[in-house]
Scaffold this motif. Sequence first.
Motif, PDB file in Angstrom:
ATOM      1  N   GLY A 126       0.837  -1.193   0.000  1.00 43.07           N
ATOM      2  CA  GLY A 126       0.000   0.000   0.000  1.00 43.07           C
ATOM      3  C   GLY A 126       0.867   1.236   0.000  1.00 43.07           C
ATOM      4  O   GLY A 126       1.567   1.509   0.975  1.00 43.07           O
ATOM      5  N   PRO A 127       0.888   2.025  -1.068  1.00 42.25           N
ATOM      6  CA  PRO A 127       1.765   3.190  -1.118  1.00 42.25           C
ATOM      7  C   PRO A 127       1.307   4.296  -0.177  1.00 42.25           C
ATOM      8  O   PRO A 127       0.114   4.507   0.040  1.00 42.25           O
ATOM      9  N   VAL A 128       2.285   5.010   0.377  1.00 40.50           N
ATOM     10  CA  VAL A 128       2.020   6.209   1.154  1.00 40.50           C
ATOM     11  C   VAL A 128       1.917   7.378   0.177  1.00 40.50           C
ATOM     12  O   VAL A 128       2.726   7.502  -0.745  1.00 40.50           O
ATOM     13  N   LEU A 129       0.912   8.214   0.368  1.00 37.74           N
ATOM     14  CA  LEU A 129       0.716   9.379  -0.486  1.00 37.74           C
ATOM     15  C   LEU A 129       1.506  10.552   0.095  1.00 37.74           C
ATOM     16  O   LEU A 129       1.248  10.988   1.223  1.00 37.74           O
ATOM     17  N   LEU A 130       2.495  11.029  -0.667  1.00 37.81           N
ATOM     18  CA  LEU A 130       3.338  12.135  -0.240  1.00 37.81           C
ATOM     19  C   LEU A 130       3.158  13.330  -1.171  1.00 37.81           C
ATOM     20  O   LEU A 130       2.770  13.174  -2.332  1.00 37.81           O
ATOM     21  N   ALA A 131       3.486  14.503  -0.641  1.00 36.62           N
ATOM     22  CA  ALA A 131       3.482  15.727  -1.438  1.00 36.62           C
ATOM     23  C   ALA A 131       4.867  16.346  -1.392  1.00 36.62           C
ATOM     24  O   ALA A 131       5.541  16.308  -0.360  1.00 36.62           O
ATOM     25  N   HIS A 132       5.301  16.911  -2.516  1.00 34.48           N
ATOM     26  CA  HIS A 132       6.571  17.619  -2.518  1.00 34.48           C
ATOM     27  C   HIS A 132       6.340  19.100  -2.814  1.00 34.48           C
ATOM     28  O   HIS A 132       5.368  19.478  -3.474  1.00 34.48           O
ATOM     29  N   PRO A 133       7.219  19.983  -2.307  1.00 33.42           N
ATOM     30  CA  PRO A 133       7.086  21.416  -2.600  1.00 33.42           C
ATOM     31  C   PRO A 133       7.210  21.670  -4.102  1.00 33.42           C
ATOM     32  O   PRO A 133       7.691  20.818  -4.861  1.00 33.42           O
ATOM     33  N   ASP A 134       6.813  22.849  -4.504  1.00 39.63           N
ATOM     34  CA  ASP A 134       6.844  23.197  -5.922  1.00 39.63           C
ATOM     35  C   ASP A 134       8.237  23.001  -6.506  1.00 39.63           C
ATOM     36  O   ASP A 134       9.240  23.445  -5.945  1.00 39.63           O
ATOM     37  N   SER A 135       8.288  22.310  -7.649  1.00 39.08           N
ATOM     38  CA  SER A 135       9.548  22.105  -8.368  1.00 39.08           C
ATOM     39  C   SER A 135       9.222  21.830  -9.821  1.00 39.08           C
ATOM     40  O   SER A 135       8.783  20.730 -10.172  1.00 39.08           O
ATOM     41  N   ALA A 136       9.420  22.839 -10.663  1.00 39.83           N
ATOM     42  CA  ALA A 136       9.147  22.668 -12.088  1.00 39.83           C
ATOM     43  C   ALA A 136      10.038  21.589 -12.685  1.00 39.83           C
ATOM     44  O   ALA A 136       9.616  20.842 -13.575  1.00 39.83           O
ATOM     45  N   GLU A 137      11.278  21.477 -12.198  1.00 43.57           N
ATOM     46  CA  GLU A 137      12.194  20.474 -12.744  1.00 43.57           C
ATOM     47  C   GLU A 137      11.744  19.066 -12.378  1.00 43.57           C
ATOM     48  O   GLU A 137      11.801  18.157 -13.211  1.00 43.57           O
ATOM     49  N   ALA A 138      11.278  18.871 -11.142  1.00 39.93           N
ATOM     50  CA  ALA A 138      10.765  17.560 -10.758  1.00 39.93           C
ATOM     51  C   ALA A 138       9.564  17.183 -11.620  1.00 39.93           C
ATOM     52  O   ALA A 138       9.462  16.048 -12.107  1.00 39.93           O
ATOM     53  N   GLU A 139       8.660  18.121 -11.819  1.00 44.97           N
ATOM     54  CA  GLU A 139       7.485  17.837 -12.647  1.00 44.97           C
ATOM     55  C   GLU A 139       7.889  17.503 -14.076  1.00 44.97           C
ATOM     56  O   GLU A 139       7.319  16.600 -14.701  1.00 44.97           O
ATOM     57  N   ARG A 140       8.862  18.225 -14.595  1.00 46.03           N
ATOM     58  CA  ARG A 140       9.308  17.970 -15.975  1.00 46.03           C
ATOM     59  C   ARG A 140       9.921  16.576 -16.101  1.00 46.03           C
ATOM     60  O   ARG A 140       9.596  15.829 -17.028  1.00 46.03           O
ATOM     61  N   LEU A 141      10.796  16.225 -15.183  1.00 46.64           N
ATOM     62  CA  LEU A 141      11.474  14.932 -15.257  1.00 46.64           C
ATOM     63  C   LEU A 141      10.495  13.771 -15.084  1.00 46.64           C
ATOM     64  O   LEU A 141      10.569  12.767 -15.793  1.00 46.64           O
ATOM     65  N   VAL A 142       9.589  13.915 -14.136  1.00 45.14           N
ATOM     66  CA  VAL A 142       8.637  12.836 -13.865  1.00 45.14           C
ATOM     67  C   VAL A 142       7.656  12.671 -15.022  1.00 45.14           C
ATOM     68  O   VAL A 142       7.235  11.555 -15.348  1.00 45.14           O
ATOM     69  N   GLY A 143       7.306  13.774 -15.674  1.00 47.09           N
ATOM     70  CA  GLY A 143       6.299  13.701 -16.726  1.00 47.09           C
ATOM     71  C   GLY A 143       6.820  13.504 -18.123  1.00 47.09           C
ATOM     72  O   GLY A 143       6.032  13.305 -19.058  1.00 47.09           O
ATOM     73  N   GLN A 144       8.143  13.501 -18.303  1.00 44.94           N
ATOM     74  CA  GLN A 144       8.653  13.538 -19.675  1.00 44.94           C
ATOM     75  C   GLN A 144       8.463  12.227 -20.442  1.00 44.94           C
ATOM     76  O   GLN A 144       8.494  12.234 -21.669  1.00 44.94           O
ATOM     77  N   GLY A 145       8.250  11.123 -19.762  1.00 46.49           N
ATOM     78  CA  GLY A 145       8.083   9.862 -20.488  1.00 46.49           C
ATOM     79  C   GLY A 145       6.652   9.448 -20.709  1.00 46.49           C
ATOM     80  O   GLY A 145       6.386   8.330 -21.173  1.00 46.49           O
ATOM     81  N   THR A 146       5.707  10.350 -20.426  1.00 46.43           N
ATOM     82  CA  THR A 146       4.305   9.954 -20.491  1.00 46.43           C
ATOM     83  C   THR A 146       3.733   9.949 -21.901  1.00 46.43           C
ATOM     84  O   THR A 146       2.547   9.660 -22.080  1.00 46.43           O
ATOM     85  N   ASP A 147       4.578  10.253 -22.890  1.00 50.35           N
ATOM     86  CA  ASP A 147       4.119  10.123 -24.268  1.00 50.35           C
ATOM     87  C   ASP A 147       4.356   8.708 -24.795  1.00 50.35           C
ATOM     88  O   ASP A 147       3.959   8.380 -25.917  1.00 50.35           O
TER      89      ASP A 147
END
Length: 414
Positions: free
Chosen positions: A149-170
Amino acid sequence: MSFDPSLIRPFAGLRPRSADAAAVAAPPYDVLSSDEARQVVIDKPLSFLHVSKAEIDLPPEVDHYAPEVYARSAENFGRLIAAGVLCRDPLACYYTYRLTMGEHVQTGLVAVASVAAYDSNRIRKHEYTRPDKEDDRVRQIEALNAQTGPVLLAHPDSAEAERLVGQGTDRLPVADVTAADGIRHTLWTIDDAETITRIGAVFAAMPTLYIADGHHRSAAAARVAAARRVRSGSSLSAEFFLAVIFPAAQMRIMDYNRVVRDLNGLSEESFLAAVGERYTISPSPFPVKPERTGVCGMYLGGRWYRLALLPGRVPLSDPVRRLDVSLLAEQILGPLLGITDLRRDTRIDFVGGMRGAAELERRVNSGEMAVAFAMHPTPMAELMAVADAGLVMPPKSTWFEPKLADGLVSHVLD
């Protein structure tokens, strides 16, 4: 200030084959009763509920915390692995997890998070835990030798984190499941070595992560890690717990509403008069959806009222007392209705915002409850402020939607 780069790590996830993902994915273990789960799994032999709520495969009279429940969970887990339904990735990687609920979309990172960071409060908490629920999750982890069961975490604003995590979703996802409630769960692997390194570096620079949901799971993981240190000296995999980390700005907190069984001996008229000493009361022909802090809706005697707290009654300097759930407790629940222990008082119940105003009306109109309160959702910034202050929120302060699925990725403890 420098930070330990092991705040998060990639891991070799155990996950369903793409063709079986829809059959395996299940609601979180703690959002369904056992009876509800038994109905959900009819004709669904691969559902992860057979692992996360294994009492559904035993006679109803068996205690949910009985040893045979954990034994059955391990048996069902092993069967899915032996059948090749669940397969472990050959190399450590991260995963991108996207939740889509209507027009709301949030995209996060599946990783394992550091127990040491949890213990040092770099991964911050905002709730108390119950020993019986912690014990349950400890037994589950030990029985499976895995965190499911995963723990739901939040991270502070980071455009670079969002970019890296989302870049393979195509690319083609490894799981794409639309659950019975209409929520879409999509999973991609992040197995490129350079991207893995860059993600680790970006998160290593973050001062904090915040637990949104999963306090019992994270506390249980920390207890398992401590016990294994004593037993065997160390276990690297046990020093991390399964988590999905979303940008705080993308997370959606819904209202967590209150219903109360009686008016503590007051008539409706005298109760309204007492409320009027604290709030401006405005009758409403429609259900009240509070638009700001200090406003709540009240359903009483078949009518809706908008309650606006009188000026000067919001303690702005206190991050806990200024929460709307705290204001209701201090202004109405305690002094007027005699409810001072929200954890134990059976006269109060809590209704998640997904059920809507109709559920509040139903509970009152049926005679089961005397009054209902529609709350303003706790803002994510307020949750983070409470955690940063080292404080805890009142019970049932936040209801996160959409919720993660169980079974899409598990963390095996080597």
